[in-house]
Structure formats: C-alpha cells, structure tokens
Design a protein around this motif. Structure first.
Motif, mmCIF file in Angstrom:
data_model
loop_
_atom_site.group_PDB
_atom_site.id
_atom_site.type_symbol
_atom_site.label_atom_id
_atom_site.label_comp_id
_atom_site.label_asym_id
_atom_site.label_seq_id
_atom_site.Cartn_x
_atom_site.Cartn_y
_atom_site.Cartn_z
ATOM 1 N N VAL A 1 0.785 -1.136 0.032
ATOM 2 C CA VAL A 1 0.093 0.069 -0.158
ATOM 3 C C VAL A 1 0.908 1.284 -0.073
ATOM 4 O O VAL A 1 1.734 1.330 0.833
ATOM 5 C CB VAL A 1 -0.853 0.074 1.213
ATOM 6 C CG1 VAL A 1 -1.678 1.379 1.214
ATOM 7 C CG2 VAL A 1 -1.781 -1.161 1.170
ATOM 8 N N VAL A 2 0.701 2.258 -1.097
ATOM 9 C CA VAL A 2 1.275 3.545 -0.858
ATOM 10 C C VAL A 2 0.518 4.450 -0.375
ATOM 11 O O VAL A 2 1.010 5.522 0.406
ATOM 12 C CB VAL A 2 1.690 3.838 -2.235
ATOM 13 C CG1 VAL A 2 2.402 5.208 -2.638
ATOM 14 C CG2 VAL A 2 2.719 2.536 -2.988
ATOM 15 N N TRP A 3 -0.894 4.689 -0.656
ATOM 16 C CA TRP A 3 -1.822 5.463 -0.004
ATOM 17 C C TRP A 3 -2.954 4.817 -0.061
ATOM 18 O O TRP A 3 -3.417 4.097 -0.918
ATOM 19 C CB TRP A 3 -1.738 6.817 -0.449
ATOM 20 C CG TRP A 3 -2.221 7.092 -1.927
ATOM 21 C CD1 TRP A 3 -1.422 7.404 -3.109
ATOM 22 C CD2 TRP A 3 -3.528 7.178 -2.742
ATOM 23 N NE1 TRP A 3 -2.144 7.609 -4.190
ATOM 24 C CE2 TRP A 3 -3.437 7.427 -3.997
ATOM 25 C CE3 TRP A 3 -4.835 6.996 -2.052
ATOM 26 C CZ2 TRP A 3 -4.607 7.488 -4.738
ATOM 27 C CZ3 TRP A 3 -6.055 7.108 -2.836
ATOM 28 C CH2 TRP A 3 -5.783 7.413 -4.205
ATOM 29 N N SER A 4 -3.910 5.232 0.936
ATOM 30 C CA SER A 4 -5.393 4.985 1.033
ATOM 31 C C SER A 4 -6.444 6.162 1.517
ATOM 32 O O SER A 4 -5.881 6.745 2.419
ATOM 33 C CB SER A 4 -5.239 3.525 2.269
ATOM 34 O OG SER A 4 -6.643 3.232 2.431
ATOM 35 N N GLN A 5 -7.478 6.356 0.919
ATOM 36 C CA GLN A 5 -8.209 7.389 1.306
ATOM 37 C C GLN A 5 -9.731 6.860 1.389
ATOM 38 O O GLN A 5 -10.080 6.138 0.479
ATOM 39 C CB GLN A 5 -8.193 8.078 0.258
ATOM 40 C CG GLN A 5 -6.805 9.072 0.179
ATOM 41 C CD GLN A 5 -6.717 10.154 1.305
ATOM 42 O OE1 GLN A 5 -7.657 10.812 1.532
ATOM 43 N NE2 GLN A 5 -5.467 10.374 1.762
ATOM 44 N N LYS A 6 -10.205 7.252 2.499
ATOM 45 C CA LYS A 6 -11.771 7.135 2.766
ATOM 46 C C LYS A 6 -12.496 8.010 1.695
ATOM 47 O O LYS A 6 -12.512 8.968 1.863
ATOM 48 C CB LYS A 6 -12.236 7.214 4.012
ATOM 49 C CG LYS A 6 -13.505 6.882 4.587
ATOM 50 C CD LYS A 6 -13.750 7.157 5.971
ATOM 51 C CE LYS A 6 -14.993 7.566 6.431
ATOM 52 N NZ LYS A 6 -15.234 7.524 7.939
#
Ligand code: CA
Ligand code: CA
Length: 595
Positions: A177-182
């Motif tokens: 995972v590099v980024w995660s956004q809700k």
C-alpha cells in the motif's frame, strides 16, 4: 559500459510493455546527461490506450470505454484455433461474483476479485507475482454481491476501490500500500466496487449505496498522493468542494426536491465514469433517487437517473441529461456513456451512447447533452411509450406503483407490472462500440416485475427503499439477449439469445469479432455482422466480467475472469430456475491461437 548516442534515445515512451524499464536503463547509463525520472503509466498513454495494442492500461480499453481493439490476428477465419494459454485460480473460500476487467502492463496482468482482493500475475506464465487482501471491517453493506469491477494504473501505482468505501493505491511491483483514502462512511451504507477513472493525473471515482440513502458524488484525487482535489455531489442542494474550499451547491436547493428530501437523495455514482479528451468532459451516470417509493419525493429529483458531464478542472457540472425524471422503478441511470463520432448525412457528430437500465438506447451530443435519438433496445418497455425528442422527456404510460396512503391500512400500495425489471434492460455489464462495424454490441435482459410501494423513513445504515418486488422472465427459453445496434438509426441488426441473464461485458475487435461470456460458463466469439457464434470455451464457472485483448511477442491474447455471482442470484425471484444450477468459481483465463 557501452555509450549510447543521444540520437538513438527514444524521446517518447512507447506503449510496449517494459518501455519504462528501458528508459530506466538508459537513465542509469547517464546517456541523457541526467537521471531519467520513471514516469510509469502516463496520462498520454492512458488517453491513447485504445490504439496501443501492447497493453490494456484502463478500464473500458481506454477512458472512452469503447471496448474496441484494432487487433486482427484473431479473426473470423482464425478464431477456431483459439486455445487456453494458461489459467490462474483466485483460490480461497471467497468464491463470489468475479466482475473484474484485467489490465495488462509491463509483463503483468492486474486483476481484482471478490471481497476487495487484487493480484499481479505474470503475463507469460500465469504465475502469481503478488496478492493483496484488503482487510474489510464487519458491517459493510454492499447491496448486490461483494464484487469489484477492476483497477486503474497511473505512474508506478495500481489503484482500486474497496467494499468499505476506500480508494487504495498499491505499488505495481510489490503490491504494498502506497496510499489509502476514505471516500464514504461504510456504516451509513457507502461502498465502492467500480474501476476508477484516470483523468489528467487524477483518480476519479464515484460511490455506491443508493439503496441506503447514500448521496452520490464524483470525486477527483491526485492519483500519486490520494489528496482530494474536488468533490461534486450528484443530488441537488449538496455543496461541492475544490481544493478545500466550497465550490457551489449542485443545482438549485429545493428546485426538484421538496423540503428535506434531498438530504438522503441517492443518485449513487456506483458504476464509475468515462472521459473524452476531445471535449474534455467526464461523464458519470447516476442511480435511483432514494427512497424507491416515489410518492415521498415529488419533482424531477435531479441529478438522479441521469448522466452528468463534469469539467475535470473546475469540478462543476457542465450539462446533464435525465433519462428517468422522478424515477419510480429503480431504473438507475448509471450505465456507461460511450463517446463515439457518428457520421450522419455527411456530417460527423460528436456523439455518445448509453443503453439505459430503463430500456431505451440514447444517443446524445456529448458537447452539450442534447438528445439526438432514443429507441427501445429490449422487446418490452411498459413505463413509457417513447421519448419526446423535443423535450428529451419520456412519454409515460401510467405504469407507476400506486400510493400506499391509498391502501386500506396505508402499508402497501397497489402493485403494477413493469418491464424492464429493476435489474434493467441492461445492468452494469458494459457494451462495446466497434470502430470497424460502427455498431454497438449491447448485453441486455428480458424480464419484468411486480412492484409496489410502502411507507419508509430514513435511518442511518438501514435499507431506504419503501418498495417490494417480484421479478419474472418474459420468455420461457431465454432472458439474456446480446444485440447489435446501429446508433445512426437505433435499429437492431442482430440478436443472440441466451438462457440465463447476461451479466458480463463485451469486447469488439477489428478482427470482426465480438467477445462476451455467459453465466453458463462459456466465453464466446461472435461474428460482428451476423451474431453467429464462431467459437466458445467452457471456463468452469459463470462469466460476469469483461474480456480484453492485447498483443505480446507477436501473438494476440484474450483474457477474461470466470466466477459466477453478482446481483442476479441474490435478487433472482422467478429467475432463479435459470441460474440455480450454476457453480461458483474464481479464475483468470488467458487464450491465444494454437500454432
Ligand atoms: Ca493499450
Ligand atoms: Ca438502485
């Protein structure tokens, strides 16, 4: 170290797999005088995806989503020699509907699977490179199976949407995972299953949850970092945002929604969107207004059951076309709008087509949303006798479910029989447009329903429908029909009937073939001018996904996922007899011509 002359350095990234690595090697050799930054997949490559035959970089075989390939090695004459190259099992106990479209880049095939999983698989051997399992919380509320429809590529990232309403970006190399956004609150019924759209370095996504009163929206984030750039609600009255600041409400408050009804108004953007670089517009379809009980929300209920065109720079709606005003049958207008150039009377029109869940095939002017034509593409449409081309509005037939307030106990309104059923003349499964035949190939279904309305009030995290239904087939021997439609006339050129409902996407090629799969498990190749099935192969479970094609090492490949599921077995009613014998599964099949 061998010196490379400057003249020999490629100045543009080719579309061949591995091109990025080649530039990396040159950069390290210092041949360009300074290290070369690795771009990975660029905006230019994505916009050119349909023409570049060595890769599949985007959902829809390009952001216009025509699902057309110029490849011809596999054609009407050679397709009989199409055989499996390899198959890859998705394994595990999570064998549910597999609706993912594969992506192919740099020697890897990227696929997503049920329960928010993703894999990178070696293009040549079918060996697993990595697997990502998204950790899903208890209490997610996907309405219609735990599916995912595919990933997106940008730079060195591979991005996808998850059932707990997040966008996750992984490294293409490692699956980390590099980024995660809700993007929404899963406890309020938000979820996400569509493949993201990539526009000018932004990842553009919608949201699911229209059956829970979730409010639809389209959002653009920096694809490299996940930072929100703009958000555009698809229910009139809600505020949009651009770079952290208010960017005006959508529409006009209370113009088409009385009182407080707009607050939980649905119009979920659950199928994602398309983008046309030519007119620089993003097109998203929107789902049913919430709740289903239409007596609670008099008015057109913008921008539900519509297509909205959004400017990618301003995040504002440029035009909209509403196919079902004050929608009353769950005719989500989410179906993909496919841009194409239409030659008619010696002129070229910047057109776009949409096969709507309500049973009509619409052709619009994609610059301004003006209606050009609308014709039924299924055999029976009860709710409207036609579409008025002057006003763009349906000519209704008094086919709306009656008001529960008029019943003896006020609890159940009188039912009506309506066709198509709420599962639609066409549901999520994407159509294809052939640059060769100039025809659209539309997967459709023949069914109707008894539908009635009930009282309902909004409660967070509970179904917000106020309706009941019983679905039934219109014919004894088939539900599914693949149709070839001429967009210049709206006429159907040929039909191919299928016993079970069609639930998979379509691919058209310059080899004059149309590929699609059926729930019975066959991947089929049909003659694009007659509809004759020229080749088929049994994949072991039902196909509810979208095939793709590309070339590598001088050979043309076709890939599709197999894995029965999706909405039909969950909502089936009398349709169950057509599908109850079908086995679940989960595998990626890759085919090529035998020597
Ligand atoms: Ca391509
Ligand atoms: Ca719906």
């Amino acid at each position: 170290m061998k010196l490379i002359k400057k003249e020999s350095i490629p100045v543009s990234i080719t579309n061949k797999p591995g091109a990025g690595k080649f530039l990396l090697a040159l950069g390290l050799a210092g041949a360009m005088g300074a290290p070369v930054a690795i771009a990975g997949v660029t905006t230019k490559q994505i916009e050119n995806d349909q023409a570049s035959t060595g890769d599949v970089l985007h959902y829809g075989m390009g952001p216009r989503a025509q699902r057309f390939s110029p490849l011809t090695k596999i054609n009407k004459k050679t397709v009989a020699k199409l055989v499996p190259a390899w198959a890859f099992s998705l394994g595990g106990e999570k064998q549910r509907g597999q609706e993912s479209q594969p992506l192919v880049y740099d020697g890897k095939i990227f696929i997503t699977g049920s329960y928010s999983r993703m894999w990178a698989v070696d293009e040549k051997t079918g060996a697993e490179i990595w697997q990502y399992d998204h950790r899903l919380p208890d209490g997610i509320m996907p309405c219609c199976d735990v599916v995912n429809r595919g990933a997106a590529l940008y730079g060195d990232l591979v991005l996808f949407a998850t059932l707990d309403a997040k966008i996750v970006a992984l490294s293409q190399e490692t699956g980390k995972v590099v980024w995660s956004q809700k993007v929404g609150d899963y406890k309020a019924g938000y979820s996400a299953t569509a493949a993201p759209l990539i526009v000018k370095g932004m990842v553009v996504t919608g949201i699911s949850g229209g059956e829970f009163g979730a409010v639809g929206k389209v959002e653009a984030r920096d694809a490299k970092t996940g930072k929100l750039i703009w958000s555009r609600p698809t229910v009139e009255g809600h505020m949009g945002y651009l770079n952290g600041k208010e960017n005006g409400i959508s529409g006009t408050l209370n113009a088409t929604w009385p009182g407080e009804t707009w607050k939980y108004g649905g119009a979920a953007t659950w199928l994602g969107g398309t983008y046309d670089p030519d007119v620089n517009l993003i097109f998203f379809g929107t789902g049913n207004p919430a709740p289903w009980n239409w007596h609670t929300r008099p008015g057109d209920n913008l921008f539900s059951a519509s297509t909205v065109a959004i400017n990618p720079e301003t995040g504002k709606i440029v035009w909209h076309y509403q196919s079902t005003p004050n929608e009353a049958w769950d005719f989500d207008g989410v179906n993909e709008l496919v841009p194409f150039d239409m030659k008619k009377n010696g002129k070229t029109i910047k057109a776009a087509a949409k096969a709507d869940r309500n049973g009509f095939f619409y052709v619009l002017n994609r610059e301004n949303g003006n209606l050009i034509s609308a014709n039924p593409f299924v055999s029976k449409v009860t709710w409207a006798s036609g579409i008025d081309l002057k006003t763009g509005r349906p000519i209704e037939t008094d086919n709306r479910p009656r008001n529960p307030a008029d019943s003896d106990d006020g609890m159940k309104g009188e039912h009506v029989f309506a066709a198509p059923s709420f599962l639609g003349g066409k549901n999520w499964m994407p159509m294809a447009y052939s640059q060769s035949s100039k025809m659209f190939y539309v997967p459709s279904n023949e069914w109707g329903m008894d539908i009635w309305n009930e009282p309902i009030t909004y409660k967070k995290g509970a179904a917000y429908m106020g309706a009941g239904f019983t679905i039934s087939p219109l014919y004894d021997d088939h539900i599914g029909v693949l149709r070839a439609i001429d967009p210049t006339t709206g006429k159907i050129k040929w039909e191919h009937e299928n016993p079970a409902p069609l639930w998979g996407g379509v691919l058209a090629t310059a080899g004059n073939l149309v590929f699609t799969g059926n729930p019975e498990g066959y991947l089929m190749a049909l003659d694009d001018s007659t509809g004759e099935v020229l080749w088929q192969f049994q994949t072991g479970s039902g196909i509810v996904s979208s095939p793709v094609t590309w070339e590598s090492g001088g050979e043309q490949y076709v890939a599709v996922l197999s894995g029965w599921g999706g909405a039909v077995p969950l909502w089936g009613g009398d349709v169950a007899k057509y599908v109850k014998h079908l086995n679940q599964g989960g595998s990626l099949w890759v085919f090529k011509l035998s020597k």
